[in-house]
Design a protein around this motif. Structure first.
Motif, PDB file in Angstrom:
ATOM      1  N   UNK A   1       0.841  -1.199   0.000  1.00 47.43           N
ATOM      2  CA  UNK A   1       0.000   0.000   0.000  1.00 47.43           C
ATOM      3  C   UNK A   1       0.880   1.255   0.000  1.00 47.43           C
ATOM      4  N   UNK A   2       0.391   2.252  -0.719  1.00 49.23           N
ATOM      5  CA  UNK A   2       1.108   3.530  -0.779  1.00 49.23           C
ATOM      6  C   UNK A   2       0.812   4.286   0.517  1.00 49.23           C
ATOM      7  N   UNK A   3       1.849   4.470   1.299  1.00 48.26           N
ATOM      8  CA  UNK A   3       1.661   5.151   2.579  1.00 48.26           C
ATOM      9  C   UNK A   3       1.747   6.667   2.401  1.00 48.26           C
ATOM     10  N   UNK A   4       1.371   7.367   3.431  1.00 47.77           N
ATOM     11  CA  UNK A   4       1.451   8.843   3.405  1.00 47.77           C
ATOM     12  C   UNK A   4       2.901   9.285   3.223  1.00 47.77           C
ATOM     13  N   UNK A   5       3.805   8.519   3.798  1.00 47.42           N
ATOM     14  CA  UNK A   5       5.220   8.825   3.669  1.00 47.42           C
ATOM     15  C   UNK A   5       5.667   8.720   2.226  1.00 47.42           C
ATOM     16  N   UNK A   6       5.225   7.638   1.555  1.00 46.92           N
ATOM     17  CA  UNK A   6       5.575   7.449   0.154  1.00 46.92           C
ATOM     18  C   UNK A   6       4.967   8.558  -0.698  1.00 46.92           C
ATOM     19  N   UNK A   7       3.690   8.861  -0.399  1.00 50.77           N
ATOM     20  CA  UNK A   7       3.008   9.913  -1.155  1.00 50.77           C
ATOM     21  C   UNK A   7       3.753  11.249  -1.028  1.00 50.77           C
ATOM     22  N   UNK A   8       4.229  11.536   0.156  1.00 54.91           N
ATOM     23  CA  UNK A   8       4.958  12.786   0.405  1.00 54.91           C
ATOM     24  C   UNK A   8       6.261  12.818  -0.386  1.00 54.91           C
ATOM     25  N   UNK A   9       6.933  11.659  -0.374  1.00 51.34           N
ATOM     26  CA  UNK A   9       8.197  11.578  -1.095  1.00 51.34           C
ATOM     27  C   UNK A   9       7.991  11.792  -2.589  1.00 51.34           C
ATOM     28  N   UNK A  10       6.944  11.185  -3.142  1.00 53.47           N
ATOM     29  CA  UNK A  10       6.655  11.354  -4.566  1.00 53.47           C
ATOM     30  C   UNK A  10       6.492  12.818  -4.933  1.00 53.47           C
ATOM     31  N   UNK A  11       5.724  13.521  -4.119  1.00 52.91           N
ATOM     32  CA  UNK A  11       5.458  14.920  -4.466  1.00 52.91           C
ATOM     33  C   UNK A  11       6.683  15.822  -4.244  1.00 52.91           C
ATOM     34  N   UNK A  12       7.532  15.424  -3.284  1.00 52.44           N
ATOM     35  CA  UNK A  12       8.769  16.189  -3.120  1.00 52.44           C
ATOM     36  C   UNK A  12       9.639  16.047  -4.356  1.00 52.44           C
ATOM     37  N   UNK A  13       9.648  14.817  -4.912  1.00 48.76           N
ATOM     38  CA  UNK A  13      10.393  14.608  -6.159  1.00 48.76           C
ATOM     39  C   UNK A  13       9.726  15.342  -7.318  1.00 48.76           C
ATOM     40  N   UNK A  14       8.382  15.208  -7.405  1.00 49.73           N
ATOM     41  CA  UNK A  14       7.656  15.771  -8.551  1.00 49.73           C
ATOM     42  C   UNK A  14       7.798  17.284  -8.634  1.00 49.73           C
ATOM     43  N   UNK A  15       7.872  17.934  -7.462  1.00 53.10           N
ATOM     44  CA  UNK A  15       7.963  19.403  -7.461  1.00 53.10           C
ATOM     45  C   UNK A  15       9.286  19.904  -8.034  1.00 53.10           C
ATOM     46  N   UNK A  16      10.243  19.005  -8.106  1.00 56.88           N
ATOM     47  CA  UNK A  16      11.555  19.419  -8.593  1.00 56.88           C
ATOM     48  C   UNK A  16      11.713  19.207 -10.099  1.00 56.88           C
TER      49      UNK A  16
ATOM     50  N   UNK B   1      15.617  12.858 -11.092  1.00 59.86           N
ATOM     51  CA  UNK B   1      14.469  12.799 -10.190  1.00 59.86           C
ATOM     52  C   UNK B   1      13.340  11.962 -10.787  1.00 59.86           C
ATOM     53  N   UNK B   2      13.165  12.032 -12.110  1.00 61.16           N
ATOM     54  CA  UNK B   2      12.129  11.200 -12.771  1.00 61.16           C
ATOM     55  C   UNK B   2      12.458   9.717 -12.639  1.00 61.16           C
ATOM     56  N   UNK B   3      13.756   9.388 -12.676  1.00 61.65           N
ATOM     57  CA  UNK B   3      14.174   7.993 -12.495  1.00 61.65           C
ATOM     58  C   UNK B   3      13.774   7.491 -11.111  1.00 61.65           C
ATOM     59  N   UNK B   4      13.931   8.382 -10.098  1.00 60.16           N
ATOM     60  CA  UNK B   4      13.542   7.993  -8.736  1.00 60.16           C
ATOM     61  C   UNK B   4      12.044   7.779  -8.639  1.00 60.16           C
ATOM     62  N   UNK B   5      11.298   8.630  -9.338  1.00 59.45           N
ATOM     63  CA  UNK B   5       9.830   8.495  -9.322  1.00 59.45           C
ATOM     64  C   UNK B   5       9.404   7.173  -9.959  1.00 59.45           C
ATOM     65  N   UNK B   6      10.044   6.801 -11.078  1.00 56.51           N
ATOM     66  CA  UNK B   6       9.741   5.517 -11.739  1.00 56.51           C
ATOM     67  C   UNK B   6       9.997   4.349 -10.800  1.00 56.51           C
ATOM     68  N   UNK B   7      11.096   4.416 -10.050  1.00 51.71           N
ATOM     69  CA  UNK B   7      11.431   3.329  -9.118  1.00 51.71           C
ATOM     70  C   UNK B   7      10.354   3.180  -8.045  1.00 51.71           C
ATOM     71  N   UNK B   8       9.892   4.333  -7.528  1.00 51.45           N
ATOM     72  CA  UNK B   8       8.845   4.264  -6.487  1.00 51.45           C
ATOM     73  C   UNK B   8       7.554   3.687  -7.057  1.00 51.45           C
ATOM     74  N   UNK B   9       7.149   4.123  -8.230  1.00 52.80           N
ATOM     75  CA  UNK B   9       5.889   3.644  -8.819  1.00 52.80           C
ATOM     76  C   UNK B   9       5.933   2.134  -9.101  1.00 52.80           C
ATOM     77  N   UNK B  10       7.110   1.640  -9.454  1.00 51.93           N
ATOM     78  CA  UNK B  10       7.225   0.201  -9.738  1.00 51.93           C
ATOM     79  C   UNK B  10       7.083  -0.659  -8.479  1.00 51.93           C
ATOM     80  N   UNK B  11       7.323  -0.057  -7.322  1.00 48.87           N
ATOM     81  CA  UNK B  11       7.155  -0.809  -6.080  1.00 48.87           C
ATOM     82  C   UNK B  11       5.685  -1.062  -5.745  1.00 48.87           C
TER      83      UNK B  11
END
Length: 451
Positions: free
Chosen positions: A331-346, A363-373
């Motif tokens: 499950x996508x936790x609030x922590x993960x959600x926060x991290x995604x948006x911190x990356x996305x804002x950059x 930063x987009x590479x990091x976002x792809x890694x998170x989404x694949x989890x």
């Protein structure tokens, strides 16, 4: 002697008829050979008392020829009735109370008899009644008679017995007195057919053309299991009564002919085959015969590859540990959600355009890694602008930037069905648009878990 010749000729005709006629019941023929006694007193005639007076006065009134003096043959007709013919001879010395000089006596009689044996339910003692007629000669003068008969057979076995009979013979002519004739003789029954030679007459043989056993009314038991062939489902193999004569090699209560595993004890529900783990799948078809499992998995228990408590068959992410609530996916936790948006804002774009700058690749590479989890989670890529410019321009630009990020993510391995893109223009600022820093914060991309 002339009349004696007539008597013997008549009896030969009767015997000839008995041998020529077809027999189809148990011992339908009976021949009786014996002696007879004639009693002319009393019969109730000529002033000689009343009938049956001195009926047993043997010494004074009975004329007895001790040698062979009577012979009869009869045939069973059915329903207790039989028809017979008899011939007899005697020597008359007592005519009532009168002594006479050795008058000859010859008689030929036909009788229809009715047996009372079945009525009294006795096979040994068989009483009978008879009625008939005949012709009697005394001193070579003959007259017709009407006869009434009472007698009984005393059988020693199925074929041999003694017959005792008393006949009242009423004469139709005055010159012949009405009289009694008593007979005792040895009787032989014969003529029963036994087509299959099993010792049971066809009449009583339920299987007259096939040799069988007395216990089964003449029907066979080929396999000797105590069940006659007609009731034996396996007549050529010795078996059990509870299985209608069929064998049960493995002793599981299922006849071999119905047992798919006849040499191994099994279950009736599985046609006689075993199921060691009790999962309802025969051991022969069970890939895990000693461990219960569903038929859908060939009798084996479902695995839980990722160990998250959700079986692989129900786990939408069988190789990634997840939660039961999310069908085995993480499950996508609030922590993960926060991290995604911190990356996305950059993520940076060229000014006034939707082109992503090269320095945003990391930063987009990091976002792809998170989404694949989170392979089953769906996300919305949201584009936002500051208030500089017209609303229409800002709306168009936010849509274009959101779609640009979505396309990048799809091109780098994220399934398109998991992503949607939406521009909000300047409608959702997170800071003031009056300062440069505030406007910079409002120009952003967010990646949020789809609700």
């Amino acid at each position: 002697m002339k009349n004696l010749s007539r008597l013997m000729f008549a009896m030969l005709l009767v015997l000839g008829y008995s041998n020529a006629n077809a027999q189809d019941k148990n011992n339908p023929w009976q021949i009786t050979i014996g002696a007879n006694a004639v009693d002319f007193y009393p019969t109730g005639e000529d002033g000689q008392g009343t009938i049956f007076d001195e009926y047993f006065n043997v010494s004074d009134h009975w004329n007895i020829l001790p040698s062979l003096s009577t012979i009869s043959v009869s045939k069973y007709l059915g329903d207790g009735f039989s028809f017979g013919a008899a011939g007899s001879l005697n020597k008359i010395e007592n005519w009532g109370d009168t002594t006479v000089d050795d008058l000859s006596y010859y008689g030929i009689d036909g009788t229809i008899k009715y047996s009372l044996g079945e009525l009294i339910g006795c096979e040994t003692f068989e009483p009978y009644l008879g009625v008939g007629g005949g012709y009697t000669w005394v001193d070579e003068i003959g007259a017709g008679t009407l006869n009434g008969t009472l007698g009984f057979n005393l059988w020693f076995n199925d074929n041999i017995g003694l017959t005792f009979q008393s006949a009242y013979k009423h004469a139709f002519e005055d010159y012949l007195a009405t009289h009694f004739q008593h007979t005792v003789g040895l009787s032989i029954k014969f003529g029963g057919a036994d087509t299959d030679g099993d010792g049971i007459y066809d009449k009583d043989d339920a299987c007259p053309d096939v040799a069988g056993l007395e216990a089964f009314n003449g029907c066979p038991d080929t396999d000797g299991d105590g069940i006659e062939d007609s009731k034996d489902s396996c007549p050529n193999e010795a078996g059990l009564a509870e299985l209608n004569g069929c064998p049960d090699t493995d002793g599981d209560g299922i006849a071999d002919k119905d047992d798919n595993c006849p040499t191994v004890a099994g279950l009736k529900a599985l046609s006689g085959c075993p199921d060691a783990d009790g999962d309802g799948i025969t051991d022969a078809d069970d890939k895990c015969p000693n461990t219960a499992g569903p038929a859908a998995n060939k009798g084996c228990p479902w695995p839980d590859t990722d160990g998250d408590g959700v079986l692989d068959k129900d786990d939408k992410c069988p190789d990634v540990k997840g939660t039961v609530a999310n069908n085995g996916c993480p499950e996508v936790t609030a922590e993960v959600q926060k991290t995604l948006n911190e990356y996305a804002k950059t993520i940076l774009f060229d000014t006034g355009k939707s082109t992503i700058k090269a320095q945003s690749a990391e930063v987009l590479k990091d976002i792809v890694s998170i989404l694949k989890e989170y392979p089953t989670a769906k996300f919305t890529v949201e584009g936002h602008t500051d208030s500089t410019g017209s609303d229409a321009t800002n709306q168009k630009l936010s849509d274009a930037r959101a779609n640009a990020v979505k396309e990048y993510l799809v091109e780098n391995g994220i399934d398109e069905f998991r992503l949607s893109a939406l521009g909000y223009g300047e409608s959702k600022p997170i800071d003031t648009n009056k300062t440069r820093a505030g406007r910079a914060n409002n120009r952003r991309v967010e990646i949020n878990l789809a609700k």
